[in-house]
Design a protein around this motif. Structure first.
Motif, short mmCIF file in Angstrom:
data_model
loop_
_atom_site.label_atom_id
_atom_site.label_comp_id
_atom_site.label_asym_id
_atom_site.label_seq_id
_atom_site.Cartn_x
_atom_site.Cartn_y
_atom_site.Cartn_z
N ALA A 134 58.70 11.73 38.99
CA ALA A 134 58.52 11.00 40.53
C ALA A 134 59.14 11.87 41.34
O ALA A 134 58.45 12.31 42.47
N LEU A 135 60.35 12.23 41.15
CA LEU A 135 61.12 13.02 41.98
C LEU A 135 60.74 14.44 42.40
O LEU A 135 60.84 15.23 43.26
N SER A 136 59.96 14.96 41.16
CA SER A 136 59.51 16.40 41.29
C SER A 136 58.06 16.18 42.09
O SER A 136 57.84 17.29 42.89
N GLN A 137 57.43 15.32 42.08
CA GLN A 137 56.15 15.15 42.80
C GLN A 137 56.31 14.80 44.19
O GLN A 137 55.40 15.13 45.21
N ILE A 138 57.42 14.49 44.86
CA ILE A 138 57.63 14.18 46.22
C ILE A 138 58.25 15.57 46.73
O ILE A 138 59.38 16.02 46.37
N THR A 139 57.69 15.95 47.74
CA THR A 139 57.91 17.48 48.06
C THR A 139 58.71 17.22 49.52
O THR A 139 58.62 15.96 50.18
N LEU A 140 59.17 18.23 49.97
CA LEU A 140 59.82 18.34 51.12
C LEU A 140 58.83 18.14 52.25
O LEU A 140 59.14 17.63 53.44
N ALA A 141 57.70 18.47 52.11
CA ALA A 141 56.28 18.12 53.19
C ALA A 141 56.38 16.46 52.96
O ALA A 141 56.15 16.24 54.32
N ASP A 142 56.32 15.98 52.27
CA ASP A 142 56.29 14.64 52.16
C ASP A 142 57.42 13.98 52.71
O ASP A 142 57.22 13.17 53.48
N ILE B 237 58.15 22.43 47.10
CA ILE B 237 59.57 22.12 46.72
C ILE B 237 59.63 20.71 46.52
O ILE B 237 59.59 19.96 47.50
N GLY B 238 59.75 20.13 45.42
CA GLY B 238 59.95 18.75 44.83
C GLY B 238 61.42 18.51 45.20
O GLY B 238 62.35 19.32 45.18
N ILE B 239 61.75 17.29 45.76
CA ILE B 239 63.17 16.87 45.92
C ILE B 239 64.14 16.92 44.85
O ILE B 239 65.15 16.89 44.77
N GLU B 240 63.34 16.90 43.55
CA GLU B 240 64.00 16.79 42.47
C GLU B 240 64.66 18.02 42.23
O GLU B 240 65.86 18.25 41.74
N GLU B 241 64.07 19.16 42.88
CA GLU B 241 64.65 20.56 42.80
C GLU B 241 65.87 20.55 43.64
O GLU B 241 66.91 21.32 43.35
N VAL B 242 65.93 20.06 44.75
CA VAL B 242 67.00 19.96 45.97
C VAL B 242 68.05 18.89 45.15
O VAL B 242 69.22 19.51 45.12
N ILE B 243 67.83 17.87 44.46
CA ILE B 243 68.82 17.19 43.76
C ILE B 243 69.69 18.09 42.84
O ILE B 243 70.81 18.01 42.70
N GLN B 244 68.77 18.62 41.88
CA GLN B 244 69.43 19.49 40.96
C GLN B 244 70.15 20.54 41.27
O GLN B 244 71.10 20.93 40.71
N ALA B 245 69.75 21.15 42.44
CA ALA B 245 70.63 22.16 43.05
C ALA B 245 72.05 21.87 43.35
O ALA B 245 72.94 22.35 43.13
N ILE B 246 72.53 20.40 43.76
CA ILE B 246 73.61 20.09 44.07
C ILE B 246 74.24 19.46 42.68
O ILE B 246 75.52 19.65 42.70
N GLU B 247 73.74 18.56 42.21
CA GLU B 247 74.08 17.61 41.28
C GLU B 247 74.01 17.99 39.75
O GLU B 247 74.59 17.55 38.93
N GLY B 248 73.31 19.10 39.67
CA GLY B 248 72.69 19.44 38.29
C GLY B 248 71.57 18.76 37.74
O GLY B 248 71.02 17.96 38.49
#
Ligand code: SF4
Ligand code: SF4
Lengths: 163, 163
Positions: free
Chosen positions: A122-130, A73-84
């Motif tokens: 860049a934000l896609s490649q940084i995961t929650l594990a990171d 799970i990349g943090i970009e996905e998390v950001i997108q979930a809230i902000e679009g």
DNA sequence: TGAATACAGGACTGAACCAGTCCTATATGT
DNA sequence: ACATATAGGACTGGTTCAGTCCTGTATTCA
């Protein structure tokens, strides 16, 4: 300020918290652990659930877990979930064909879209594990390509005919 | 959406426009060329002037020019002139000691600051001279370091005792 | 079955921020 | 003097954001 919203920040904190274990966490428990107010925590988790970032289980003994392993799970996905969708400028939204009224005669549009793409990557490649460990600095660096010389040359004479 | 404000967008467009020549441009002329409304153009240019991005000359035959050569002005500087310091999260503002109430027990703070620094760096390295031509894609790429293996290993077991 | 638990969805509010305009003052060139 | 052009800031309507709360539904367990 080029900032993510507070809600998005909470989302990353909460999702990273969930990465620590596979047991379901109730919203109330996560709120206590993170100190984020419970109604807000609940709201954010619901949004993450709808976006498929976390999975939910209702009823007693229920709660939230990550929908997939943390390193997927990349943090970009998390950001997108809230902000679009991430869109640094109005014209760089890749999801919609959002049209800016200045687009027809805007010279910087193409470059903004490339910058947007780089940030997105860049934000896609940084995961929650990171995010759960302080190793991100070893993962993300901005590198210039070997074309630095070419760029410098162009930079010296921006008004030149560089077609 | 992680977006720059419209005003900041205008600022980059206008500054890039100024990069084309060394002659002073009146705000009114720039407004006509870019189609941005004149009062707004004027406001943005005034802010850029105060920040030292552009130089101004009052009176007849006056107008705005870049304060330095286009290849010496990073777009981060232009953004900062309008929006203030770049800070992806509240805690990653490097100018002020802005304190987030969750900071004491927040596990992702350090990584956000590193991400913020990377974005900051990237935007500093892209200059107005770059923006004037479609070459940015050759300049900015996100690279992962050689520690990918280490990361993958950690990512596989985020709940493990990795202290 | 019924009570307790916990998520789902959405309405609602006050506050903060943003986009854009306008007015007055000051500096400069002819 | 006069026309030109920036400097500074006040002001407003609109939008977005942060946060809360209420109602409904699914699940567990006694
Ligand atoms: S087209 Fe140009 S003015 Fe419009 S949003 Fe894109 S960069 Fe900004
Ligand atoms: S300290 Fe944590 S919660 Fe606070 S702004 Fe930084 S990342 Fe967000």
């Amino acid at each position: 300020m080029l900032r993510i919203s507070k809600m998005t920040d909470y989302a990353v904190v909460l999702a990273t918290h969930l990465a620590a274990t596979k047991e379901p966490h109730a919203a109330r428990d996560l709120a206590l652990e993170t100190q984020i107010p419970e109604p807000t925590t609940s709201k954010v988790l619901k949004q993450l659930s709808r976006a498929g970032v976390v999975a939910s289980q209702r009823g007693a003994k229920g709660g939230y877990t990550l929908a997939r392993p943390a390193h997927e799970i990349g943090i970009e996905e998390v950001i997108q979930a809230i902000e679009g969708p991430i869109a640094v400028t109005e014209c760089s939204d890749e999801s919609t064909d959002s049209l800016c009224e200045y687009e027809p005669n805007c010279g910087v549009r193409a470059n903004w879209q490339r910058i947007n793409h780089a940030v997105h990557q860049a934000l896609s490649q940084i995961t929650l594990a990171d995010m759960a460990f302080p190793f991100v600095d070893t993962l993300i660096t901005i590198a210039r390509s070997g074309k630095e010389a070419e760029r410098a040359r162009l930079g010296e004479s921006p008004q030149g005919d560089a077609h």
